[in-house]
Design a protein around this motif. Structure first.
Motif, PDB file in Angstrom:
ATOM      1  N   PHE A 146      16.411  44.322  41.615  1.00 24.25           N
ATOM      2  CA  PHE A 146      15.610  43.121  41.827  1.00 24.25           C
ATOM      3  C   PHE A 146      14.991  43.175  43.221  1.00 24.25           C
ATOM      4  N   GLN A 147      13.663  43.093  43.264  1.00 19.62           N
ATOM      5  CA  GLN A 147      12.931  43.163  44.521  1.00 19.62           C
ATOM      6  C   GLN A 147      12.600  41.740  44.976  1.00 19.62           C
ATOM      7  N   VAL A 148      13.026  41.400  46.166  1.00 18.38           N
ATOM      8  CA  VAL A 148      12.762  40.055  46.710  1.00 18.38           C
ATOM      9  C   VAL A 148      11.761  40.189  47.855  1.00 18.38           C
ATOM     10  N   PRO A 149      10.494  39.822  47.593  1.00 15.53           N
ATOM     11  CA  PRO A 149       9.443  40.104  48.565  1.00 15.53           C
ATOM     12  C   PRO A 149       9.192  39.005  49.593  1.00 15.53           C
ATOM     13  N   HIS A 150       9.756  37.830  49.386  1.00 15.98           N
ATOM     14  CA  HIS A 150       9.526  36.750  50.355  1.00 15.98           C
ATOM     15  C   HIS A 150      10.570  35.668  50.151  1.00 15.98           C
ATOM     16  N   GLY A 151      10.657  34.738  51.120  1.00 13.51           N
ATOM     17  CA  GLY A 151      11.604  33.630  51.025  1.00 13.51           C
ATOM     18  C   GLY A 151      10.997  32.465  50.275  1.00 13.51           C
ATOM     19  N   CYS A 152      11.470  31.257  50.609  1.00 15.77           N
ATOM     20  CA  CYS A 152      10.959  30.055  49.951  1.00 15.77           C
ATOM     21  C   CYS A 152      10.147  29.254  50.967  1.00 15.77           C
ATOM     22  N   GLU A 153       8.858  29.149  50.749  1.00 14.34           N
ATOM     23  CA  GLU A 153       8.000  28.339  51.621  1.00 14.34           C
ATOM     24  C   GLU A 153       8.224  28.678  53.089  1.00 14.34           C
ATOM     25  N   GLY A 154       8.326  29.967  53.377  1.00 15.95           N
ATOM     26  CA  GLY A 154       8.483  30.407  54.758  1.00 15.95           C
ATOM     27  C   GLY A 154       9.909  30.460  55.256  1.00 15.95           C
ATOM     28  N   LYS A 155      10.849  29.939  54.479  1.00 13.12           N
ATOM     29  CA  LYS A 155      12.259  29.921  54.907  1.00 13.12           C
ATOM     30  C   LYS A 155      12.974  31.177  54.419  1.00 13.12           C
ATOM     31  N   PRO A 156      14.038  31.593  55.144  1.00 14.35           N
ATOM     32  CA  PRO A 156      14.783  32.788  54.731  1.00 14.35           C
ATOM     33  C   PRO A 156      15.604  32.550  53.468  1.00 14.35           C
ATOM     34  N   THR A 157      15.892  33.611  52.761  1.00 13.09           N
ATOM     35  CA  THR A 157      16.729  33.548  51.552  1.00 13.09           C
ATOM     36  C   THR A 157      18.199  33.708  51.935  1.00 13.09           C
ATOM     37  N   ASN A 158      19.031  32.772  51.488  1.00  6.94           N
ATOM     38  CA  ASN A 158      20.471  32.816  51.768  1.00  6.94           C
ATOM     39  C   ASN A 158      21.303  33.128  50.539  1.00  6.94           C
ATOM     40  N   LEU A 159      20.691  33.019  49.362  1.00  3.71           N
ATOM     41  CA  LEU A 159      21.450  33.222  48.117  1.00  3.71           C
ATOM     42  C   LEU A 159      20.512  33.743  47.043  1.00  3.71           C
ATOM     43  N   VAL A 160      21.018  34.697  46.264  1.00  2.00           N
ATOM     44  CA  VAL A 160      20.279  35.207  45.104  1.00  2.00           C
ATOM     45  C   VAL A 160      21.223  35.166  43.909  1.00  2.00           C
ATOM     46  N   ARG A 161      20.793  34.467  42.861  1.00  2.00           N
ATOM     47  CA  ARG A 161      21.625  34.283  41.672  1.00  2.00           C
ATOM     48  C   ARG A 161      20.903  34.898  40.479  1.00  2.00           C
ATOM     49  N   VAL A 162      21.583  35.782  39.751  1.00  5.50           N
ATOM     50  CA  VAL A 162      20.977  36.441  38.585  1.00  5.50           C
ATOM     51  C   VAL A 162      21.770  36.079  37.340  1.00  5.50           C
ATOM     52  N   GLN A 163      21.065  35.599  36.334  1.00 10.53           N
ATOM     53  CA  GLN A 163      21.699  35.284  35.047  1.00 10.53           C
ATOM     54  C   GLN A 163      21.567  36.497  34.139  1.00 10.53           C
ATOM     55  N   ILE A 164      22.688  36.911  33.535  1.00 15.78           N
ATOM     56  CA  ILE A 164      22.679  38.090  32.670  1.00 15.78           C
ATOM     57  C   ILE A 164      22.330  37.658  31.243  1.00 15.78           C
ATOM     58  N   PRO A 165      21.255  38.212  30.678  1.00 16.91           N
ATOM     59  CA  PRO A 165      20.896  37.808  29.319  1.00 16.91           C
ATOM     60  C   PRO A 165      21.876  38.347  28.281  1.00 16.91           C
ATOM     61  N   GLU A 166      21.960  37.667  27.150  1.00 16.89           N
ATOM     62  CA  GLU A 166      22.806  38.096  26.037  1.00 16.89           C
ATOM     63  C   GLU A 166      22.395  39.504  25.598  1.00 16.89           C
ATOM     64  N   GLY A 167      23.379  40.346  25.297  1.00 14.03           N
ATOM     65  CA  GLY A 167      23.076  41.713  24.881  1.00 14.03           C
ATOM     66  C   GLY A 167      23.146  42.708  26.027  1.00 14.03           C
ATOM     67  N   VAL A 168      23.344  42.194  27.243  1.00 16.04           N
ATOM     68  CA  VAL A 168      23.491  43.049  28.428  1.00 16.04           C
ATOM     69  C   VAL A 168      24.950  42.969  28.863  1.00 16.04           C
ATOM     70  N   ILE A 169      25.632  44.126  28.863  1.00 11.32           N
ATOM     71  CA  ILE A 169      27.084  44.128  29.117  1.00 11.32           C
ATOM     72  C   ILE A 169      27.434  45.161  30.197  1.00 11.32           C
ATOM     73  N   ALA A 170      28.732  45.253  30.477  1.00 11.40           N
ATOM     74  CA  ALA A 170      29.243  46.236  31.448  1.00 11.40           C
ATOM     75  C   ALA A 170      28.502  46.115  32.777  1.00 11.40           C
ATOM     76  N   VAL A 171      28.348  44.886  33.245  1.00 14.46           N
ATOM     77  CA  VAL A 171      27.570  44.608  34.456  1.00 14.46           C
ATOM     78  C   VAL A 171      28.404  44.925  35.699  1.00 14.46           C
ATOM     79  N   LYS A 172      27.854  45.756  36.559  1.00 13.00           N
ATOM     80  CA  LYS A 172      28.501  46.059  37.847  1.00 13.00           C
ATOM     81  C   LYS A 172      27.496  45.851  38.962  1.00 13.00           C
TER      82      LYS A 172
END
Ligand SMILES: [Cu+2]
Length: 176
Positions: free
Chosen positions: A40-66
């Motif tokens: 996952f490429q994160v190219p910018h923050g939110c409205e000029g502010k830095p990013t402190n957290l990134v949350r990814v939801q795993i879709p159904e059918g995607v397993i063995a997540v590391k």
């Protein structure tokens, strides 16, 4: 929770557009029945502010997540039960990581970073379709960028303000 979500969406709709560069997956296609490095490429923050957290939801059918740990970020793996049991190289797999959170970091709006998961794309996923991973970026003062929109039939990512990053699914490779 729902109120916060709606307020954030409304704030984004009224605020300046951050769509000049989306959160996206670096590798654009992958066969079903294979291991995939979701970068996952994160190219910018939110409205000029830095990013402190990134949350990814795993879709159904995607397993063995590391997830790949990152220096300076706390990694959280939220596990749960899948909608069904999937075959993972002969092992029935009915539960696993459904959400990954990197938090406590400080990625400047003028900086770039990548967040990586190694996953298995089951053969239950459909070749020819695009698989979307909803991502939420959180910044200070309750500001967030919610990359959770999934195109409807006949739409593309370009029709959406905050498209969820996606990967095009290819036919399974033969002779595995
Ligand atoms: Cu953008």
């Amino acid at each position: 929770m729902l109120r916060t979500t709606l307020a954030t969406v409304a704030a984004l709709a009224l605020g300046t557009s951050a769509a000049f560069a989306h959160v996206s997956l670096q590798l654009k296609d992958a066969p079903v029945g294979s291991t995939y490095r979701a970068i996952f490429q994160v190219p910018h923050g939110c409205e000029g502010k830095p990013t402190n957290l990134v949350r990814v939801q795993i879709p159904e059918g995607v397993i063995a997540v590391k997830p790949q740990p990152k220096a300076g970020w706390t990694l959280e793996k939220i596990k749960g039960t899948y909608a069904k049991s999937y075959d993972y190289y002969g092992t029935p797999t009915g539960e696993g990581v459904k959400e990954v959170v990197w938090s406590g970091g400080n990625l400047g709006d003028d900086e770039y970073d990548e967040f990586v998961l190694r996953v298995y794309l089951t053969k239950d996923l459909k070749a020819g379709e695009t698989l979307h991973f909803p991502v939420v970026q959180e910044c200070p003062d309750g500001v967030a960028e919610r990359w959770i929109e999934i195109p409807a039939e006949g739409q593309s990512d370009d029709d959406l303000e905050l498209p969820a990053p996606g990967v095009k699914l290819l036919e399974a490779a033969s002779g595995h």
